[in-house]
Design a protein around this motif. Sequence first.
Motif, PDB file in Angstrom:
ATOM      1  N   CYS A   1     -19.776  86.050  33.062  1.00  0.00           N
ATOM      2  CA  CYS A   1     -20.619  86.623  32.006  1.00  0.00           C
ATOM      3  C   CYS A   1     -19.923  87.793  31.323  1.00  0.00           C
ATOM      4  O   CYS A   1     -20.026  87.955  30.103  1.00  0.00           O
ATOM      5  CB  CYS A   1     -21.959  87.071  32.592  1.00  0.00           C
TER       6      CYS A   1
ATOM      7  N   LEU B   1     -24.308  81.138  21.164  1.00  0.00           N
ATOM      8  CA  LEU B   1     -24.088  81.022  22.605  1.00  0.00           C
ATOM      9  C   LEU B   1     -25.181  80.152  23.210  1.00  0.00           C
ATOM     10  O   LEU B   1     -26.367  80.468  23.128  1.00  0.00           O
ATOM     11  CB  LEU B   1     -24.084  82.403  23.254  1.00  0.00           C
TER      12      LEU B   1
ATOM     13  N   LEU C   1     -22.499  80.410  36.667  1.00  0.00           N
ATOM     14  CA  LEU C   1     -21.770  81.497  36.021  1.00  0.00           C
ATOM     15  C   LEU C   1     -21.865  82.753  36.878  1.00  0.00           C
ATOM     16  O   LEU C   1     -22.968  83.227  37.179  1.00  0.00           O
ATOM     17  CB  LEU C   1     -22.338  81.778  34.625  1.00  0.00           C
TER      18      LEU C   1
ATOM     19  N   CYS D   1     -27.438  76.231  32.778  1.00  0.00           N
ATOM     20  CA  CYS D   1     -26.537  77.127  33.488  1.00  0.00           C
ATOM     21  C   CYS D   1     -27.318  77.963  34.497  1.00  0.00           C
ATOM     22  O   CYS D   1     -28.464  78.351  34.246  1.00  0.00           O
ATOM     23  CB  CYS D   1     -25.817  78.070  32.516  1.00  0.00           C
TER      24      CYS D   1
ATOM     25  N   ARG E   1     -17.468  72.200  29.060  1.00  0.00           N
ATOM     26  CA  ARG E   1     -17.818  73.583  29.394  1.00  0.00           C
ATOM     27  C   ARG E   1     -16.945  74.182  30.495  1.00  0.00           C
ATOM     28  O   ARG E   1     -16.725  75.391  30.520  1.00  0.00           O
ATOM     29  CB  ARG E   1     -19.297  73.670  29.778  1.00  0.00           C
TER      30      ARG E   1
ATOM     31  N   VAL F   1     -27.098  81.581  36.289  1.00  0.00           N
ATOM     32  CA  VAL F   1     -26.403  82.856  36.159  1.00  0.00           C
ATOM     33  C   VAL F   1     -26.647  83.673  37.428  1.00  0.00           C
ATOM     34  O   VAL F   1     -27.799  83.964  37.791  1.00  0.00           O
ATOM     35  CB  VAL F   1     -26.884  83.639  34.925  1.00  0.00           C
TER      36      VAL F   1
ATOM     37  N   LEU G   1     -26.589  78.569  26.660  1.00  0.00           N
ATOM     38  CA  LEU G   1     -26.528  78.697  28.114  1.00  0.00           C
ATOM     39  C   LEU G   1     -27.529  77.781  28.809  1.00  0.00           C
ATOM     40  O   LEU G   1     -27.844  77.987  29.980  1.00  0.00           O
ATOM     41  CB  LEU G   1     -26.790  80.151  28.522  1.00  0.00           C
TER      42      LEU G   1
ATOM     43  N   PHE H   1     -22.234  75.950  26.640  1.00  0.00           N
ATOM     44  CA  PHE H   1     -22.120  75.729  28.080  1.00  0.00           C
ATOM     45  C   PHE H   1     -23.224  74.794  28.589  1.00  0.00           C
ATOM     46  O   PHE H   1     -23.447  74.697  29.788  1.00  0.00           O
ATOM     47  CB  PHE H   1     -22.218  77.063  28.834  1.00  0.00           C
ATOM     48  N   SER H   2     -23.904  74.113  27.699  1.00  0.00           N
ATOM     49  CA  SER H   2     -24.983  73.217  28.095  1.00  0.00           C
ATOM     50  C   SER H   2     -24.428  71.907  28.649  1.00  0.00           C
ATOM     51  O   SER H   2     -23.244  71.610  28.512  1.00  0.00           O
ATOM     52  CB  SER H   2     -25.894  72.922  26.897  1.00  0.00           C
TER      53      SER H   2
END
Length: 245
Positions: free
Chosen positions: A218, A234, A213, A239, A161, A241, A236, A194-195
């Motif tokens: 983003c 997608l 992120l 993650c 990732r 954010v 996530l 992105f895991s």
Amino acid sequence: MLVSDAQNVEIIESFLDKVGGDLTLCTLTQEVLLHLLQHHSGPVTVDFRKSKITERNVRDFLHLLDRIRFKRPSPGFIMCIIMEIYQSRSPQYVSSLLRSTENHINLTTRGLDAADCAALRFTLHHSQGVRLNLMWTSIPEGELESLLQLLTNVSQLSVDRQLLLRILHCCYSSDVQQGAAAALLQALQHRLDFSCSSAMDLTEETQEPPLHLTPEDCRVVSMVIQRVSVNPELMLMDCDVEEVQ
């Protein structure tokens, strides 16, 4: 290996014919493998991890790649072969390499320098439909852009990732690289993962922390998705954010 020690061409040929060239159960040295290939016209299959084949003198294998099927070759060995092919400027060896590895280039956990990246570009330029594994691979910033232009020759791309995020920023950074977004998403099987599952390095015992992120990250991910015709999946999970202030 007794068959090799026998130095008898008929015995070698008979043995390899009976096993169908399958030597995956044998522990082979480089010298023994080369000796067997010199006295056998058909292909042989070798389990790299079970054998004692090193990165030394890989040039000896170039003209024999058409007749070897490597199972589980090390990233270091593959990189050495790629470099030898590049230095020889012989594109015909690229197709031989891909046949010997079932169209798979595994460079996971490697630290690539500018020369390595030049050799990889040469290989990709003369490839078609190659499966490229760059999980936990270190690539210099300036070299990443030139590799992206060859993603049209990659049928399946594996990246962690952190590298995925760098690649997306590279796709977004200029008009030249924006055209690589469609090829990138296709090579990723239309999945932006992105895991933690994409970041787990099996060589390490420590747990991977959440990926942070930023708003810019983003924005880049969103803009790259908007530039392709097929909406990717997608992921996530794992993650963090950052909120826009």
